[in-house]
Write a protein that holds these residues in place. Structure first.
Motif: not given
Length: 212
Positions: A140-150
């Motif tokens: 799940r972290l990989r799924e939303y990784w780009a969102t967390f970074c942005a």
């Protein structure tokens, strides 16, 4: 067999490497080339080997008398996925995070969507979790990784972060108790008293005219 001969042969595929530009002053470069000759290596191969040796001497911490260096923690710290690699570093060695990475890690720590937890059974029955290696849901972290970074970079778009049920949706809803009947602040007048029964004298049944 020299390095050039290995590359010309049809052996196994070479592992992917990163090219790093290093600036050396003439004296240091000359001495490094001499050291490379002693080990029968090219200069680039000698520099790579020297870095690996140095990593075994860089202490990360000492937990319970066990010495941990970057070299012997390499298998844990490295991962081909950016999200996993970042989480492993943050979980075990948060003191190595940069300021930007700390902002990102705070968002991840406070998101119950990427952690295993439980409902605490309190008055609100809220979802709680512990920040540790076993609780993190890596897929799940990989799924939303780009969102967390942005979000960490811009400080905007928190509404795009993953959500979770903060309160147990299966918990029975509280049934409010019925309020007691309200009392009037004014006292009602007492009911009128009935007249007391007439006492009998023993002569009530006699005629008015009494013969003598």
């Amino acid at each position: 067999m020299t390095e050039q001969e290995v590359r010309k042969g049809g052996g196994g595929k070479l592992s992917r490497t990163e090219t790093v530009t290093v600036r050396l002053d003439p004296k240091l470069r000359y001495l490094a080339e001499l050291a490379a000759r002693l080990h029968r290596r090219t200069l680039s191969s000698y520099i790579e080997w020297s870095i690996k040796v140095a990593l075994d001497t860089e202490d990360l911490d000492s937990d319970g008398g066990i010495r941990r260096t970057i070299g012997n923690e390499a298998e844990f710290l490295w991962d081909v996925d950016d999200a996993d690699r970042f989480a492993k570093l943050a979980l075990r060695y948060p003191h190595l995070l940069t300021h930007e990475e700390q902002v990102k890690w705070k968002l991840i720590r406070e998101s119950g969507a990427v952690w295993r937890g439980r409902y605490d059974g309190g008055p609100l029955n809220e979802f709680t979790w512990s920040v540790n290696e076993d609780s993190l849901i890596y897929p799940r972290l990989r799924e939303y990784w780009a969102t967390f970074c942005a979000v960490a970079e811009s400080g905007e778009g928190q509404d795009k972060l993953p959500t979770w049920n903060r309160v147990d949706p299966n918990a029975p809803s509280a049934v409010p108790r019925s309020a007691p009947p309200s009392r009037s602040p004014y006292r009602s007048a007492p009911p009128p008293r009935s007249a007391p029964p007439k006492l009998s004298t023993g002569f009530d049944d006699m005629d008015d005219d009494i013969p003598f």
